[in-house]
Scaffold this motif. Structure first.
Motif, PDB file in Angstrom:
ATOM      1  N   LYS A   1      49.319 -46.480 -17.662  1.00  0.00           N
ATOM      2  CA  LYS A   1      48.654 -46.525 -18.971  1.00  0.00           C
ATOM      3  C   LYS A   1      49.552 -47.260 -19.950  1.00  0.00           C
ATOM      4  O   LYS A   1      50.664 -46.806 -20.239  1.00  0.00           O
ATOM      5  CB  LYS A   1      48.386 -45.115 -19.501  1.00  0.00           C
ATOM      6  CG  LYS A   1      47.346 -44.339 -18.715  1.00  0.00           C
ATOM      7  CD  LYS A   1      46.837 -43.136 -19.494  1.00  0.00           C
ATOM      8  CE  LYS A   1      45.762 -43.523 -20.501  1.00  0.00           C
ATOM      9  NZ  LYS A   1      45.155 -42.336 -21.157  1.00  0.00           N
TER      10      LYS A   1
ATOM     11  N   ASN B   1      46.154 -34.325 -19.363  1.00  0.00           N
ATOM     12  CA  ASN B   1      47.588 -34.529 -19.606  1.00  0.00           C
ATOM     13  C   ASN B   1      48.380 -33.345 -19.068  1.00  0.00           C
ATOM     14  O   ASN B   1      48.040 -32.192 -19.321  1.00  0.00           O
ATOM     15  CB  ASN B   1      47.853 -34.680 -21.105  1.00  0.00           C
ATOM     16  CG  ASN B   1      47.299 -35.983 -21.647  1.00  0.00           C
ATOM     17  OD1 ASN B   1      47.858 -37.056 -21.428  1.00  0.00           O
ATOM     18  ND2 ASN B   1      46.172 -35.899 -22.347  1.00  0.00           N
TER      19      ASN B   1
ATOM     20  N   GLU C   1      39.346 -38.768 -21.098  1.00  0.00           N
ATOM     21  CA  GLU C   1      40.642 -38.094 -21.211  1.00  0.00           C
ATOM     22  C   GLU C   1      40.463 -36.863 -22.078  1.00  0.00           C
ATOM     23  O   GLU C   1      39.935 -36.945 -23.187  1.00  0.00           O
ATOM     24  CB  GLU C   1      41.713 -39.011 -21.829  1.00  0.00           C
ATOM     25  CG  GLU C   1      43.058 -38.273 -21.982  1.00  0.00           C
ATOM     26  CD  GLU C   1      44.201 -39.133 -22.516  1.00  0.00           C
ATOM     27  OE1 GLU C   1      43.974 -40.313 -22.839  1.00  0.00           O
ATOM     28  OE2 GLU C   1      45.323 -38.589 -22.625  1.00  0.00           O
TER      29      GLU C   1
ATOM     30  N   GLU D   1      47.550 -37.087 -15.955  1.00  0.00           N
ATOM     31  CA  GLU D   1      48.369 -38.032 -16.714  1.00  0.00           C
ATOM     32  C   GLU D   1      49.738 -37.413 -16.937  1.00  0.00           C
ATOM     33  O   GLU D   1      49.860 -36.339 -17.520  1.00  0.00           O
ATOM     34  CB  GLU D   1      47.718 -38.353 -18.065  1.00  0.00           C
ATOM     35  CG  GLU D   1      46.414 -39.099 -17.925  1.00  0.00           C
ATOM     36  CD  GLU D   1      45.955 -39.742 -19.235  1.00  0.00           C
ATOM     37  OE1 GLU D   1      46.676 -39.643 -20.254  1.00  0.00           O
ATOM     38  OE2 GLU D   1      44.867 -40.343 -19.231  1.00  0.00           O
TER      39      GLU D   1
ATOM     40  N   ASP E   1      51.417 -42.039 -18.009  1.00  0.00           N
ATOM     41  CA  ASP E   1      51.048 -42.152 -19.420  1.00  0.00           C
ATOM     42  C   ASP E   1      52.171 -42.807 -20.228  1.00  0.00           C
ATOM     43  O   ASP E   1      53.336 -42.733 -19.843  1.00  0.00           O
ATOM     44  CB  ASP E   1      50.812 -40.728 -19.955  1.00  0.00           C
ATOM     45  CG  ASP E   1      49.815 -40.708 -21.087  1.00  0.00           C
ATOM     46  OD1 ASP E   1      49.449 -41.774 -21.599  1.00  0.00           O
ATOM     47  OD2 ASP E   1      49.384 -39.590 -21.460  1.00  0.00           O
TER      48      ASP E   1
HETATM   49 MG    MG Z   1      47.324 -39.125 -22.047  1.00  0.00          MG
END
Ligand code: MG
Ligand code: C2E
Ligand code: MG
Ligand code: MG
Length: 288
Positions: A201, A118, A59, A150, A180
């Motif tokens: 997640k 993200n 990530e 995400e 997320d």
């Molecule tokens: Mg994240």
């Protein structure tokens, strides 16, 4: 008397607000400069298959190092960047940088399956969002299935047809979508079922809860929900062996957290991956 008090608190309120606005404006100026001066950089956190220990993903997490060496956490400047619109160019830069890092890892033969980036709702709302995802993939030479986006529930639950269509397009391209901080927002269960996502997640608040009398109940619920919906589930914020074991026992097979590795800059990451691969546990267990 009550009038005085009111006026007093009103003045105080305005004054505090004034300071906050001024601080925010200053911070925003600094942020714009930092972006231009390349004071922003990415760190990468490993994601593992909790059964085999195999490295499955990374990530990308943004960092801002100020001139005096202080690190400002993203939770403090991402909202500002969203507010000012800088997030659009910032986000595009993050996407490209993460893709190029992944490509370098691939050329070294040590890339995991996916690189997760993200994405802020402000970014996702841009009409040319898909175009610049495509461009980042094309320029870096990554395949769409190596990229994971995400997004929080607020992005993915946005009722609009345009956004749902956009998510479908990304999925059709082969790009992975992870939700997320799952469980901290407001998901509609009926919508979730139709959602074009691959992965949930588990927010680290629910991993932390494992240490409380509540135990892993919410984490377990999310795990079961994911399983029922045919989604992968990954836990974030694994800080102890106990977290790892508990999650694995309840069927959660992927995770990331300080117990495994902190986010690292690219050079440290390459070394970490190489060490991880040559460590007996990983390769052998992964191969069997
Ligand atoms: Mg994240
Ligand atoms: P997130 O996407 O949920 O990222 C997970 C956060 O948890 C990261 O914080 C990570 O460093 C931290 N973390 C990972 N493992 C552990 C652990 O075991 N314990 C604890 N206590 N924390 C752990 P970070 O890097 O400060 O990022 C915070 C948030 O800022 C991210 O939450 C994400 O929402 C946002 N963010 C970070 N980078 C970007 C970016 O490039 N673009 C956008 N739009 N948002 C970003
Ligand atoms: Mg998260
Ligand atoms: Mg989180």
């Amino acid at each position: 008397r009550s009038k005085t008090t009111q006026r007093g608190s009103c003045t105080l309120f305005t004054r505090q607000m004034g300071i906050e606005i001024r601080e925010r404006a200053t911070l925003m100026q600094h942020l714009h400069k930092a972006f231009d001066a390349k004071r922003l950089f990415l760190m990468y956190q490993p994601q593992l298959d909790l059964r085999s220990g195999r490295l499955t993903g990374l990530e990308a997490l943004i960092r801002w190092r100020t001139d005096d060496g202080a690190l400002i956490p993203p939770n403090e400047f991402i909202p500002l960047a969203e507010y000012s619109g800088l997030i659009v160019s910032l986000g595009a830069w993050v996407m490209r940088t993460a893709c190029f890092t992944m490509r370098r890892l691939q050329q070294m033969g040590i890339a995991p399956d996916t690189m997760a980036v993200n994405v802020s709702v402000v970014q996702f709302r841009q009409d040319d969002f898909i175009d610049y995802v495509r461009q980042a993939l094309e320029d870096s030479g990554l395949s769409p299935h190596q990229l994971e986006l995400e997004m929080t529930e607020s992005v993915t639950m946005e009722g609009s047809k345009v956004f749902a269509q956009r998510l479908h397009t990304l999925r059709q391209m082969g790009v992975h979508i992870a939700i997320d901080d799952f469980g901290t927002g407001f998901s509609s269960l009926s919508y979730l079922d139709k959602l074009p996502a691959n992965k949930l997640k588990i927010d680290r608040a629910f991993v932390r809860q494992i240490d409380t009398p509540d135990g892993p109940k919410i984490a377990e619920l999310i795990q079961q929900l994911g399983q029922k919906l045919g989604l992968q589930v990954i836990a974030e914020g694994i800080e102890t062996r106990h977290h790892w074991d508990t999650l694995l026992r309840m069927g959660c097979e992927q995770g990331q957290g300080f117990f495994i590795a902190h986010p690292m800059p690219e050079e440290a990451l390459t070394a970490w991956i190489q060490a991880h691969r040559s460590s007996a546990g990983d390769e052998k267990k992964g191969a069997v």
